[in-house]
Design a protein around this motif. Structure first.
Motif, PDB file in Angstrom:
ATOM      1  N   LEU A  99      59.344 -32.817-121.714  1.00  0.00           N
ATOM      2  CA  LEU A  99      58.813 -32.190-122.996  1.00  0.00           C
ATOM      3  C   LEU A  99      59.818 -32.346-124.073  1.00  0.00           C
ATOM      4  CD1 LEU A  99      56.552 -30.803-124.395  1.00  0.00           C
ATOM      5  CD2 LEU A  99      57.722 -28.630-123.558  1.00  0.00           C
ATOM      6  N   GLY A 100      59.451 -33.087-125.166  1.00  0.00           N
ATOM      7  CA  GLY A 100      60.331 -33.073-126.446  1.00  0.00           C
ATOM      8  C   GLY A 100      59.993 -31.796-127.259  1.00  0.00           C
ATOM      9  N   CYS A 101      60.961 -31.100-127.345  1.00  0.00           N
ATOM     10  CA  CYS A 101      60.816 -29.690-128.283  1.00  0.00           C
ATOM     11  C   CYS A 101      61.939 -29.387-128.726  1.00  0.00           C
ATOM     12  CB  CYS A 101      60.319 -28.789-127.170  1.00  0.00           C
ATOM     13  SG  CYS A 101      61.505 -28.368-125.775  1.00  0.00           S
ATOM     14  N   SER A 102      61.948 -28.444-129.510  1.00  0.00           N
ATOM     15  CA  SER A 102      62.852 -27.580-130.355  1.00  0.00           C
ATOM     16  C   SER A 102      63.697 -26.872-129.480  1.00  0.00           C
ATOM     17  CB  SER A 102      62.260 -26.645-131.517  1.00  0.00           C
ATOM     18  OG  SER A 102      61.820 -25.583-130.568  1.00  0.00           O
ATOM     19  N   PRO A 103      64.989 -26.657-129.811  1.00  0.00           N
ATOM     20  CA  PRO A 103      66.068 -25.570-128.864  1.00  0.00           C
ATOM     21  C   PRO A 103      65.516 -24.438-128.677  1.00  0.00           C
ATOM     22  CG  PRO A 103      67.249 -26.835-130.685  1.00  0.00           C
ATOM     23  CD  PRO A 103      65.669 -27.023-130.984  1.00  0.00           C
ATOM     24  N   ARG A 104      64.764 -23.779-129.680  1.00  0.00           N
ATOM     25  CA  ARG A 104      64.005 -22.404-129.106  1.00  0.00           C
ATOM     26  C   ARG A 104      63.099 -22.583-128.233  1.00  0.00           C
ATOM     27  NH1 ARG A 104      61.813 -19.138-134.170  1.00  0.00           N
ATOM     28  NH2 ARG A 104      64.037 -19.020-134.626  1.00  0.00           N
ATOM     29  N   ARG A 105      62.099 -23.581-128.132  1.00  0.00           N
ATOM     30  CA  ARG A 105      61.190 -23.607-127.188  1.00  0.00           C
ATOM     31  C   ARG A 105      61.901 -23.962-125.904  1.00  0.00           C
ATOM     32  NH1 ARG A 105      55.521 -27.334-126.490  1.00  0.00           N
ATOM     33  NH2 ARG A 105      54.696 -25.900-124.630  1.00  0.00           N
ATOM     34  N   ALA A 106      63.004 -24.960-125.816  1.00  0.00           N
ATOM     35  CA  ALA A 106      63.536 -25.241-124.486  1.00  0.00           C
ATOM     36  C   ALA A 106      64.194 -23.991-124.063  1.00  0.00           C
ATOM     37  CB  ALA A 106      64.666 -26.276-124.935  1.00  0.00           C
ATOM     38  N   ALA A 107      64.753 -23.136-124.599  1.00  0.00           N
ATOM     39  CA  ALA A 107      65.403 -21.992-123.944  1.00  0.00           C
ATOM     40  C   ALA A 107      64.204 -21.026-123.474  1.00  0.00           C
ATOM     41  CB  ALA A 107      66.157 -21.338-125.376  1.00  0.00           C
ATOM     42  N   ALA A 108      62.949 -20.958-124.160  1.00  0.00           N
ATOM     43  CA  ALA A 108      61.985 -20.454-123.531  1.00  0.00           C
ATOM     44  C   ALA A 108      61.223 -20.821-122.253  1.00  0.00           C
ATOM     45  CB  ALA A 108      61.072 -19.824-124.836  1.00  0.00           C
ATOM     46  N   LEU A 109      61.475 -22.027-122.014  1.00  0.00           N
ATOM     47  CA  LEU A 109      60.767 -22.778-120.984  1.00  0.00           C
ATOM     48  C   LEU A 109      61.339 -22.240-119.762  1.00  0.00           C
ATOM     49  CD1 LEU A 109      60.064 -26.333-122.462  1.00  0.00           C
ATOM     50  CD2 LEU A 109      58.211 -24.450-121.618  1.00  0.00           C
ATOM     51  N   PRO A 110      60.604 -22.577-118.379  1.00  0.00           N
ATOM     52  CA  PRO A 110      61.354 -22.040-117.217  1.00  0.00           C
ATOM     53  C   PRO A 110      62.655 -22.984-116.843  1.00  0.00           C
ATOM     54  CG  PRO A 110      59.122 -22.564-116.769  1.00  0.00           C
ATOM     55  CD  PRO A 110      59.176 -22.629-118.456  1.00  0.00           C
ATOM     56  N   LEU A 293      75.609 -36.013-130.413  1.00  0.00           N
ATOM     57  CA  LEU A 293      74.191 -36.085-130.921  1.00  0.00           C
ATOM     58  C   LEU A 293      74.049 -36.854-132.045  1.00  0.00           C
ATOM     59  CD1 LEU A 293      73.693 -32.155-130.823  1.00  0.00           C
ATOM     60  CD2 LEU A 293      73.157 -33.742-129.228  1.00  0.00           C
ATOM     61  N   PRO A 294      72.762 -37.459-132.444  1.00  0.00           N
ATOM     62  CA  PRO A 294      72.446 -38.278-133.468  1.00  0.00           C
ATOM     63  C   PRO A 294      72.824 -37.950-134.791  1.00  0.00           C
ATOM     64  CG  PRO A 294      70.708 -38.412-131.842  1.00  0.00           C
ATOM     65  CD  PRO A 294      71.603 -37.286-131.320  1.00  0.00           C
ATOM     66  N   PRO A 295      73.256 -38.610-135.599  1.00  0.00           N
ATOM     67  CA  PRO A 295      73.503 -38.234-137.062  1.00  0.00           C
ATOM     68  C   PRO A 295      72.064 -37.976-137.947  1.00  0.00           C
ATOM     69  CG  PRO A 295      73.800 -40.486-137.008  1.00  0.00           C
ATOM     70  CD  PRO A 295      73.567 -40.094-135.617  1.00  0.00           C
ATOM     71  N   ASN A 296      71.171 -37.634-137.296  1.00  0.00           N
ATOM     72  CA  ASN A 296      69.840 -37.539-137.947  1.00  0.00           C
ATOM     73  C   ASN A 296      69.024 -36.236-137.503  1.00  0.00           C
ATOM     74  OD1 ASN A 296      68.818 -38.992-135.751  1.00  0.00           O
ATOM     75  ND2 ASN A 296      69.207 -40.616-136.465  1.00  0.00           N
ATOM     76  N   HIS A 297      67.573 -36.454-137.573  1.00  0.00           N
ATOM     77  CA  HIS A 297      67.019 -35.246-137.129  1.00  0.00           C
ATOM     78  C   HIS A 297      66.788 -35.169-135.484  1.00  0.00           C
ATOM     79  CE1 HIS A 297      63.496 -37.793-135.803  1.00  0.00           C
ATOM     80  NE2 HIS A 297      63.987 -39.001-136.867  1.00  0.00           N
ATOM     81  N   PHE A 298      67.009 -36.329-134.986  1.00  0.00           N
ATOM     82  CA  PHE A 298      67.185 -36.367-133.433  1.00  0.00           C
ATOM     83  C   PHE A 298      68.092 -35.322-132.923  1.00  0.00           C
ATOM     84  CE2 PHE A 298      64.998 -40.575-133.557  1.00  0.00           C
ATOM     85  CZ  PHE A 298      64.053 -40.377-133.111  1.00  0.00           C
ATOM     86  N   ALA A 299      69.137 -34.892-133.679  1.00  0.00           N
ATOM     87  CA  ALA A 299      70.262 -34.058-133.206  1.00  0.00           C
ATOM     88  C   ALA A 299      69.477 -32.623-133.037  1.00  0.00           C
ATOM     89  CB  ALA A 299      71.250 -33.982-134.242  1.00  0.00           C
ATOM     90  N   ARG A 300      68.555 -32.212-133.693  1.00  0.00           N
ATOM     91  CA  ARG A 300      67.932 -30.866-133.606  1.00  0.00           C
ATOM     92  C   ARG A 300      66.569 -31.021-132.347  1.00  0.00           C
ATOM     93  NH1 ARG A 300      69.767 -32.403-138.499  1.00  0.00           N
ATOM     94  NH2 ARG A 300      70.177 -30.297-139.880  1.00  0.00           N
ATOM     95  N   LYS A 301      66.704 -31.913-132.040  1.00  0.00           N
ATOM     96  CA  LYS A 301      65.731 -32.044-130.835  1.00  0.00           C
ATOM     97  C   LYS A 301      65.958 -31.887-129.364  1.00  0.00           C
ATOM     98  CE  LYS A 301      62.203 -34.545-133.508  1.00  0.00           C
ATOM     99  NZ  LYS A 301      62.710 -34.213-134.888  1.00  0.00           N
ATOM    100  N   ARG A 302      65.395 -31.560-128.588  1.00  0.00           N
ATOM    101  CA  ARG A 302      65.834 -31.629-127.057  1.00  0.00           C
ATOM    102  C   ARG A 302      64.733 -31.875-126.207  1.00  0.00           C
ATOM    103  NH1 ARG A 302      69.451 -30.608-129.886  1.00  0.00           N
ATOM    104  NH2 ARG A 302      70.723 -28.773-129.908  1.00  0.00           N
ATOM    105  N   LEU A 303      65.158 -32.179-124.930  1.00  0.00           N
ATOM    106  CA  LEU A 303      64.494 -32.897-123.983  1.00  0.00           C
ATOM    107  C   LEU A 303      64.313 -31.908-122.872  1.00  0.00           C
ATOM    108  CD1 LEU A 303      62.370 -35.384-123.142  1.00  0.00           C
ATOM    109  CD2 LEU A 303      64.675 -36.393-122.205  1.00  0.00           C
TER     110      LEU A 303
END
Length: 377
Positions: A99-110, A293-303
């Motif tokens: 799942l590609g998601c924000s850091p906040r959602r990644a922290a809330a997932l199992p 981490l990438p120097p663009n918006h991908f730096a804020r995304k998590r897998l």
């Protein structure tokens, strides 16, 4: 003329929206992507006995999903077509879910049987140290091969900003190389974008062999001129013989020396999925870049990678693909999965990537408590 100018302006704006390092623009792009991600359908495919699913950021459909399918094929698993399942909860019925998601959602997932990785990483080569040129760090074997083949084949670096040269590079090198390496999953920018948004702010390099162009790379400099990013690459007609000759590695080495001579501080070797089994990552590792981490918006995304069932095929997949995982304070470490039947894939090396550490995770512990078919693992 007005229509042509409008199209060019639109493509330049889209290029900036897709990859700008501007903090405000990158943040806006990330927020827009996150708002849409929850409404994006799941992408699911079968690989032999496995069902693998991807959801979240749409960029993953052209980055993560093709990588997963390629790794399944590399393992000898027949892959079925990608199908869509409705967005939202519950998660689709799969064995492995990404799942590609924000850091906040990644922290809330199992967190059980799951890891959180950067959505993408960049491989960055510092070209100066303490204000002085940094030597190119490659193995003695690579240096010797480069010197020997450069003398024998007459390799030289050619620098150009010509639109006609770009057209030659794009159609005779870049497009055929992408088609050969990635087939139907090939992706790139169009020729107009390459000209107006990359070459206009950068430089095109060719490596010639006895005077004939055999390989090329299109690079872009940042606004300050301190970072050079390798954007498009290729060899003549995508021919395997040019990879076999070593000219592709020679192109990296020659461009690095060019950057040294001009005081460029960082050579960005471009982005990749966060798995040590990615072939281009292992190739570029020979240059001893640093994973960042990438120097663009991908730096804020998590897998987020979560396992739903404990099966032999799931274990095979995890053991074969060590993953780069985010830890506290932004540290990135390599995680190798293993068990009694599947040794850690230490042949996929993490050294030379500037990572903080490597961690070896026993699959019996990682997958404990998950449903299984009851057979041998």
């Amino acid at each position: 003329m007005i229509r042509t100018s409008a199209v060019a302006a639109w493509e330049r704006a889209k290029f900036a929206w897709d990859g700008s390092g501007n903090r405000v623009l990158a943040t806006a792009r990330h927020l827009a992507d996150t708002a849409v991600a929850g409404r994006t359908d799941w992408q699911v495919f079968r690989a032999g006995p496995l069902r693998i699913g991807y959801g979240g950021y749409r960029a993953g459909q052209s980055h993560v999903l093709p990588f997963l399918r390629e790794r399944a094929r590399a393992a000898g698993l027949p892959t079925g077509p990608v199908t869509e399942e409705p967005a939202g909860h519950p998660f689709p019925d799969v064995d492995v879910l990404l799942l590609g998601c924000s850091p906040r959602r990644a922290a809330a997932l199992p967190s059980t049987a799951a890891v959180v990785a950067p959505f993408r990483v960049h491989l960055v080569l510092p070209t100066t140290e303490a204000g002085r040129p940094r030597p190119v760090v490659v193995s003695r074997k690579e240096r010797q091969r480069f010197a020997r083949e450069r003398d024998r084949r007459g390799w030289e670096l050619e620098e150009t900003r010509s639109g006609a040269d770009l057209t030659f590079f794009y159609h005779r090198m870049h497009v055929p190389t992408m088609a050969r390496r990635h087939g139907d999953d090939a992706r790139s920018v169009g020729l107009r974008t390459a000209r107006d948004s990359i070459l206009a702010r950068g430089v095109l390099f060719f490596v010639t062999e006895n005077g004939e162009r055999r390989a090329g790379m299109l690079c872009r400099r940042d606004a300050a001129g301190r970072r050079l990013t390798l954007r498009l690459a290729g060899v003549l007609d995508g021919a395997a013989e040019h990879y076999d000759s070593g000219i592709f590695m020679a192109t990296y080495l020659l461009i690095t020396r060019w950057a040294n001579d001009r005081g460029i501080e960082r050579l960005d070797l471009s982005g990749t999925e966060p798995f040590l089994s990615k072939g281009i990552l292992q190739f570029k590792r020979k240059l001893h870049p640093r994973v960042e981490l990438p120097p663009n918006h991908f730096a804020r995304k998590r897998l987020w990678l979560g396992v739903r069932r404990d099966t032999p095929a799931v274990r095979d997949l995890l053991a074969a693909n060590p993953v780069l995982v985010l830890r506290e304070h932004g540290r990135i470490e390599a995680v190798y999965f293993h068990d009694a039947r599947r040794p850690a894939r230490t042949d996929l090396r993490w050294g030379g990537l500037g990572l903080d550490a490597a961690r070896y995770v026993n699959l019996d512990e990682f997958l404990a408590g998950l449903p299984s078919d009851g057979g041998p693992r």
